[in-house]
Each structure stands twice: as C-alpha cells, then as structure tokens.
Design an enzyme around this catalytic site. Structure first.
Site, PDB file in Angstrom:
ATOM      1  N   LYS A 197       0.764  -1.289   0.091  1.00 45.77           N
ATOM      2  CA  LYS A 197       0.002   0.224   0.029  1.00 45.77           C
ATOM      3  C   LYS A 197       0.782   1.485   0.028  1.00 45.77           C
ATOM      4  CE  LYS A 197       0.465   1.381   4.566  1.00 45.77           C
ATOM      5  NZ  LYS A 197       0.600   2.782   5.048  1.00 45.77           N
ATOM      6  N   THR A 254      -3.891   5.729   2.772  1.00 44.21           N
ATOM      7  CA  THR A 254      -2.674   6.132   2.362  1.00 44.21           C
ATOM      8  C   THR A 254      -2.952   6.637   1.121  1.00 44.21           C
ATOM      9  OG1 THR A 254      -1.955   4.191   3.843  1.00 44.21           O
ATOM     10  CG2 THR A 254      -0.311   5.276   2.534  1.00 44.21           C
TER      11      THR A 254
END
Length: 339
Positions: A197, A254
């Site tokens: 991620k 994120t």
C-alpha cells in the site's frame, strides 16, 4: 495479577502515538517508550512532548521514556517495534542479547510495514524474524495516521502473528475505547498489504500531483488492490484479507489522506523534485521508497505481474520520467479485469 509491561521500541511519530494509546488502556499496564537518541529521550522526558515527530501532543507522566535499551526491554511482557522496517533485524537481535536468560521471552511484534532481504531474496518480515526469536512474532497493521491515534480519534487495526493464541492475546491487550483491534490468522496477507500500500500511495500522489482527476486515482487504487491481492496469494495469503483493514482500508487511507508521507512523496515527484530533496524535506521515513524496489523484486521472484509497483520503482530509480510512466501505464494492452 501483575500488570503487563509494554515496551515500544522507537520514538518516531507512530511509536510515540502507539505508546500514548497504551497509556490510556484500563489495564494499569506500565508503558515504556525507548528512543535511540539520548538527547531526544531527555528532551521528551523533560518537556513531555515529542517536539520532533509529534509536536503539540502532550505525553502523560505515566509514560516512561528512556534511551536505555536494556531498561526498556529487560522486564517487558510485550515488545512492540516502531522503527523503520530495515532496522527490525538489528532491533530483534539486540533484544535477544538482553533477554538471553529470560524464560520465556516476550512476544515480538512490529508496527513497521515493508519487506526484508534474506541473502539474495526478498522475504516477508516474519520469514526472517521468526526463526531468530524463541516466542511468537507478528505485526500490528491497518489504516492509522499517528497524529489521529495520538489524539485519541477512532481507529481500527488488525493483529496477525505466527501463533493464533498470541494473535488473540495481543489483540486483547491493545484493544481500547478509541482503538478497535481485530485478530487475523493470515500473517502473510497482512504483511503484504502493509508493504504494497505504501508503494501504491506514491503512485496516487503522482496522480494527484499531475491533477489527473478522481477517476484516475480511483482506477489506480482499484488496480493497485488487484496487484496487492495477486502478490498476497502467491505468498500464501488470502485474497479476503486484502479486502479488509490491512489491505483496502490501509490502501484507501494512504492514497487519499493528506497526512500520508508516501502520497506526499508522489506529489513532490510530480512537481519535478529530486528524490533526495524530497526525503530531506519530508523529515520522516517514507517506507514506500525502499518498499517499491523490494516489492518489484519479490514480484519477479514469484513471476507476478505488478505494473504499477514496477513503474513506481522505475520512477524512483530515475529510469522513467513521471509523464512517460503515466503514458506507459495507460498504453498497456487491454485485458480482462480479473487478470
């Protein structure tokens, strides 16, 4: 029953925020926060604030702050590493030296997200660390900006370990009023989600920095999730894990949150700044930078196609310009969505 002793190893933003959370638990646990830098530890203990990494958030008097690694580790019932991923093997080895006579040694968990190398191969963290530690090891992961956890804002995380009982025990230990914790049996899947991620967040930052629009960012997140799931399955993880907090949840946060360091790296790359200047300006570790190269190597080891991650790695290496990278991704031949 003797209250537990939690040692948080690493006084960056996330380590400090997590230690703050632990002091709010009703278990009467003793919480020790270890800072590598002696001057930083002294300043934090004196001023009751982490002025460098978490300014403006007061540290309660019950939080013990020390620069003595031995004092932090010696009597701990749970070790939680909060240092950059690359330093975890050294931290574990130092802990092993201090606790050579301890029976049993406390579980060793980490908040870091990324990959490690073992010889010539890239591996998941537990694959390198578990053989070197006598008790269970594991990760605490999920969508969690340090600033919000420090402020006591609602957050949810997952815990995964090499032992199911340890997973459930640690989840129960750290669960609190503002931080909900779920146990997860899929350690490989949780670790993969945390590593990939950050790489995708750099890509999302580039997308936002170039003002390519919401459609493009959503596409990137969705196709990035597919890459993440493919790699997780190749490593023995479960696709369903990547649909939860450690995958999709952390990915969305994120890739879209203004507090994301990795997204900021991507946005500055889109501005044309050089990587060394970006990292100097950031002032914090951006785990997506080393992870981009490691994820790409790991995908190659397992013959997994991850075009977004590979493109980010090429941009960071200076092989590919940002604008050319976008054209290369958009110019890929069409295929089935499930591929």
């Amino acid at each position: 029953m003797t209250p537990p002793i939690f040692a948080v190893l690493g006084a960056g933003a996330w380590g400090t925020a997590f230690a703050l959370h632990l002091t709010r638990l009703p278990s009467a646990a003793r919480v020790i926060l270890w800072a590598r830098d002696v001057q930083q530890a002294q300043a934090m203990a004196r001023d009751r604030v982490n002025a460098r990494y978490l300014p403006g958030v007061p540290l309660p008097p019950e939080l013990c702050i020390t620069a003595s690694f031995e004092d932090a580790v010696r009597n701990a019932t749970l070790l939680v590493a909060a240092t950059p991923m690359a330093t975890l093997p050294e931290l574990l080895e130092n802990s092993r030296r201090v606790l050579m006579t301890a029976t049993p040694a406390p579980p060793f968990f980490w908040l870091s997200k990324g990959l490690l190398t073992d010889g010539e191969r890239v591996v998941l963290p537990h694959q390198k660390l578990a053989p070197r530690w006598p008790t269970p090891v594991g990760i605490i992961s999920g969508p969690s900006f340090a600033q919000e956890v420090a402020q006591g804002l609602p957050t949810a995380l997952v815990v995964a370990a090499t032992d199911r009982d340890a997973t459930e025990q640690v989840a129960a230990h750290i669960h609190g009023d503002t931080l909900r914790v779920y146990a997860n049996d899929d350690l490989s899947g949780v670790e993969t989600g945390g590593a990939v991620k950050n790489v995708l967040a750099i890509a999302a930052g580039i997308c936002d920095g170039l003002k390519l629009g919401h459609n493009a960012r959503t596409t990137l997140i969705t196709r990035g999730l597919a890459e993440m799931a493919r790699l997780a399955e190749a490593l023995g993880g479960q696709r369903t894990t990547l649909m939860g907090l450690a995958g999709l949840g952390d990915l969305v946060l994120t890739c879209t949150g203004d507090l994301s360091r990795n997204r900021r790296v991507g946005m500055m790359l889109a501005e044309g700044l050089a990587l060394p200047d970006i990292l100097a300006r950031l002032g914090h570790v951006a785990e997506g930078v080393p992870a981009a190269h490691a994820v790409t190597r790991l995908a190659q080891q397992h013959a997994i196609e991850m075009p977004i991650a590979a493109t980010v790695s090429q941009i960071l290496n200076g092989i590919l310009a940002v604008e050319a990278a976008v054209k290369a991704l958009l110019g890929r031949a069409p295929k089935k969505e499930s591929c």
